[in-house]
Design a protein around this motif. Sequence first.
Motif, PDB file in Angstrom:
ATOM      1  N   VAL A  89       0.736  -1.155  -0.089  1.00 41.11           N
ATOM      2  CA  VAL A  89       0.050   0.080   0.054  1.00 41.11           C
ATOM      3  C   VAL A  89       1.067   1.214  -0.167  1.00 41.11           C
ATOM      4  N   PRO A  90       0.374   2.488  -0.451  1.00 41.75           N
ATOM      5  CA  PRO A  90       1.025   3.668  -0.503  1.00 41.75           C
ATOM      6  C   PRO A  90       1.605   4.097   0.777  1.00 41.75           C
ATOM      7  N   SER A  91       2.647   4.578   1.036  1.00 39.23           N
ATOM      8  CA  SER A  91       3.371   5.179   2.421  1.00 39.23           C
ATOM      9  C   SER A  91       3.725   6.538   2.291  1.00 39.23           C
ATOM     10  N   PRO A  92       3.442   7.443   3.229  1.00 40.51           N
ATOM     11  CA  PRO A  92       3.952   8.988   2.994  1.00 40.51           C
ATOM     12  C   PRO A  92       5.532   8.814   3.131  1.00 40.51           C
ATOM     13  N   SER A  93       6.284   7.533   3.472  1.00 37.58           N
ATOM     14  CA  SER A  93       7.584   7.782   3.523  1.00 37.58           C
ATOM     15  C   SER A  93       8.206   7.444   2.085  1.00 37.58           C
ATOM     16  N   PRO A  94       9.399   8.115   1.682  1.00 37.00           N
ATOM     17  CA  PRO A  94       9.999   7.699   0.427  1.00 37.00           C
ATOM     18  C   PRO A  94      10.095   6.307  -0.095  1.00 37.00           C
ATOM     19  N   LYS A  95      10.723   5.667   1.386  1.00 42.84           N
ATOM     20  CA  LYS A  95      11.242   4.493   1.031  1.00 42.84           C
ATOM     21  C   LYS A  95      10.214   3.379   1.101  1.00 42.84           C
ATOM     22  N   GLY A  96       9.111   3.697   1.425  1.00 45.76           N
ATOM     23  CA  GLY A  96       8.129   2.843   1.691  1.00 45.76           C
ATOM     24  C   GLY A  96       8.044   2.011   2.726  1.00 45.76           C
ATOM     25  N   LEU A  97       7.123   1.082   2.897  1.00 44.55           N
ATOM     26  CA  LEU A  97       6.884   0.168   4.240  1.00 44.55           C
ATOM     27  C   LEU A  97       7.631  -0.800   4.047  1.00 44.55           C
ATOM     28  N   PRO A  98       8.304  -1.684   4.932  1.00 41.24           N
ATOM     29  CA  PRO A  98       9.330  -2.571   4.916  1.00 41.24           C
ATOM     30  C   PRO A  98       9.101  -3.709   4.051  1.00 41.24           C
ATOM     31  N   VAL A  99       7.871  -4.110   3.572  1.00 42.58           N
ATOM     32  CA  VAL A  99       7.798  -5.014   2.545  1.00 42.58           C
ATOM     33  C   VAL A  99       8.230  -4.598   1.070  1.00 42.58           C
ATOM     34  N   LYS A 100       7.834  -3.267   0.999  1.00 41.79           N
ATOM     35  CA  LYS A 100       8.348  -2.614  -0.342  1.00 41.79           C
ATOM     36  C   LYS A 100       9.736  -2.412  -0.342  1.00 41.79           C
ATOM     37  N   GLN A 101      10.296  -2.159   0.761  1.00 42.42           N
ATOM     38  CA  GLN A 101      11.743  -1.968   0.750  1.00 42.42           C
ATOM     39  C   GLN A 101      12.394  -3.232   0.339  1.00 42.42           C
ATOM     40  N   TYR A 102      11.867  -4.321   0.968  1.00 40.88           N
ATOM     41  CA  TYR A 102      12.569  -5.609   0.699  1.00 40.88           C
ATOM     42  C   TYR A 102      12.521  -6.078  -0.468  1.00 40.88           C
ATOM     43  N   ALA A 103      11.096  -5.759  -1.061  1.00 40.13           N
ATOM     44  CA  ALA A 103      10.875  -6.171  -2.618  1.00 40.13           C
ATOM     45  C   ALA A 103      11.735  -5.214  -3.639  1.00 40.13           C
ATOM     46  N   VAL A 104      11.888  -4.059  -3.320  1.00 41.58           N
ATOM     47  CA  VAL A 104      12.925  -3.425  -4.115  1.00 41.58           C
ATOM     48  C   VAL A 104      14.413  -3.832  -4.081  1.00 41.58           C
ATOM     49  N   GLN A 105      14.666  -4.063  -2.786  1.00 39.30           N
ATOM     50  CA  GLN A 105      16.021  -4.502  -2.402  1.00 39.30           C
ATOM     51  C   GLN A 105      16.354  -5.950  -3.388  1.00 39.30           C
ATOM     52  N   SER A 106      15.215  -6.649  -3.207  1.00 35.04           N
ATOM     53  CA  SER A 106      15.365  -7.972  -3.739  1.00 35.04           C
ATOM     54  C   SER A 106      15.011  -8.065  -5.212  1.00 35.04           C
ATOM     55  N   GLN A 107      14.817  -7.042  -5.937  1.00 33.49           N
ATOM     56  CA  GLN A 107      14.247  -6.928  -7.270  1.00 33.49           C
ATOM     57  C   GLN A 107      13.077  -7.594  -7.579  1.00 33.49           C
ATOM     58  N   LEU A 108      12.237  -7.429  -6.697  1.00 27.87           N
ATOM     59  CA  LEU A 108      10.935  -8.553  -6.992  1.00 27.87           C
ATOM     60  C   LEU A 108       9.943  -7.257  -7.587  1.00 27.87           C
ATOM     61  N   PRO A 109       9.089  -7.590  -8.538  1.00 25.43           N
ATOM     62  CA  PRO A 109       8.270  -6.647  -9.151  1.00 25.43           C
ATOM     63  C   PRO A 109       7.126  -6.272  -7.883  1.00 25.43           C
ATOM     64  N   VAL A 110       6.881  -4.929  -7.718  1.00 26.59           N
ATOM     65  CA  VAL A 110       6.111  -4.430  -6.940  1.00 26.59           C
ATOM     66  C   VAL A 110       4.930  -3.544  -7.600  1.00 26.59           C
ATOM     67  N   TYR A 111       3.764  -3.726  -6.876  1.00 24.90           N
ATOM     68  CA  TYR A 111       2.549  -2.982  -7.298  1.00 24.90           C
ATOM     69  C   TYR A 111       2.010  -2.257  -6.141  1.00 24.90           C
ATOM     70  N   GLU A 112       1.706  -1.000  -6.182  1.00 24.42           N
ATOM     71  CA  GLU A 112       0.960  -0.458  -5.104  1.00 24.42           C
ATOM     72  C   GLU A 112      -0.552  -0.710  -5.433  1.00 24.42           C
ATOM     73  N   TRP A 113      -1.216  -1.052  -4.192  1.00 23.09           N
ATOM     74  CA  TRP A 113      -2.758  -1.254  -4.181  1.00 23.09           C
ATOM     75  C   TRP A 113      -3.380   0.032  -4.675  1.00 23.09           C
ATOM     76  N   PRO A 114      -4.437   0.188  -5.345  1.00 27.19           N
ATOM     77  CA  PRO A 114      -5.330  -1.087  -5.720  1.00 27.19           C
ATOM     78  C   PRO A 114      -4.654  -1.884  -7.147  1.00 27.19           C
ATOM     79  N   ASP A 115      -3.428  -1.360  -7.465  1.00 23.21           N
ATOM     80  CA  ASP A 115      -2.939  -2.278  -8.785  1.00 23.21           C
ATOM     81  C   ASP A 115      -2.416  -3.388  -8.220  1.00 23.21           C
ATOM     82  N   VAL A 116      -2.849  -4.569  -8.931  1.00 25.57           N
ATOM     83  CA  VAL A 116      -2.332  -5.878  -8.558  1.00 25.57           C
ATOM     84  C   VAL A 116      -1.786  -6.657  -9.665  1.00 25.57           C
TER      85      VAL A 116
END
Length: 392
Positions: A89-116
């Motif tokens: 989900v969207p976050s006010p932090s530029p880095k995003g929430l912990p799940v997004k941080q891990y996904a980006v670090q691990s080069q996994l495709p990331v979508y922001e809700w409601p985009d799935v």
Amino acid sequence: MRVLVRRCWAPLPAGGGAGRRPSPQWQSLAGLGGSPGGEDYRGARVRKKPPWRVLFFGTDQFAREALRALHAARENKEELIEKLEVVTVPSPSPKGLPVKQYAVQSQLPVYEWPDVGSGEYDVGVVASFGRLLSEALILKFPYGILNVHPSCLPRWRGPAPIIHTVLHGDTITGVTIMQIRPKRFDVGPILRQETIAVPPKITAKELEAVLSRLGANMLISVLKNLPESLNNGRQQPAAGVTHAPKISAGTSCIQWEKQTSEEIFRLYRAIGNIIPLQTLWMDHTIKLLDLVEVNSSVLADPRLTRQAFIPGSIIYHKQSQILLVCCKDGWVGVRSVMLKKTLTATDFYNGYLHPWHQRNSQAHPSQCRFQTLRLPTKKQGEKIVAMQQCIK
């Protein structure tokens, strides 16, 4: 920290009898439509065994551990996970929430809700997502969507189960892997459940770390035998349902007259790292940053035993350098507070308490006590915990 894990699940009886369902119609158990059998509603062929294509939904540290386990299984070539993508989900932090941080670090495709995304998946996995998923979305997954929930459902349904476990002094907790149902949180069938003893005086943040590892391991175990796990699912019992609502700012306001020392310490361990406990002193809001239990030698101090004290009364104990605050059934120790800035108990005494007593030598000490902070109605209702834990 050592914890004892107890498994609380079992397959349904092999023969007939109550609770027996035709296999593999997991959609019926989960309260869904869709066509059972070898094809989903889009006509795509359903895989019978791993590797699975997984879409993960999550936000916080608890969810991050489940994502880490899925990613590790994929990277280790275990033939369990073929494809792994992430929704957060969207976050006010530029880095995003912990799940997004891990996904980006691990080069996994990331979508922001409601985009799935628009990919093909076999199963969805949810952990600490905080959004209701529609039946149409759930049915896009041939094996539905699993939820990693940090409680022994049906106890503590809702967004803050770990906080309520600590807040209410539970001695047993656990993790449930269940199947998502549309329109309601945490009511779907249980695929697996394991319990642990809650260590004494553990904080919610510490308990989250324990349960996140347990949940991640349980998730991998379920995915290794996914069709069988789904067919052996069981409905949640109707008895024992409790709810874990989001925590509001008002929860942090100590009620010295009503709360015991044990209740105050449980509150501190449950939410102290999210929002400091608060009180009122001389029309100023005081945040209590570091609470400690008061030992027997301090309680034997003659100043505490020779007279009765009103709840909220404050005494500075010089030898231990703590503030002693009277509550419903005893005393709570405070090592540091925030009043404009962070102050040690000694600083607060020297800068505020002692000068007040010098200026008001004829006043009763109860006039200098902590009192319950009454927040405005709007602020009282503000929700502090938006996801399942949001413990950082």
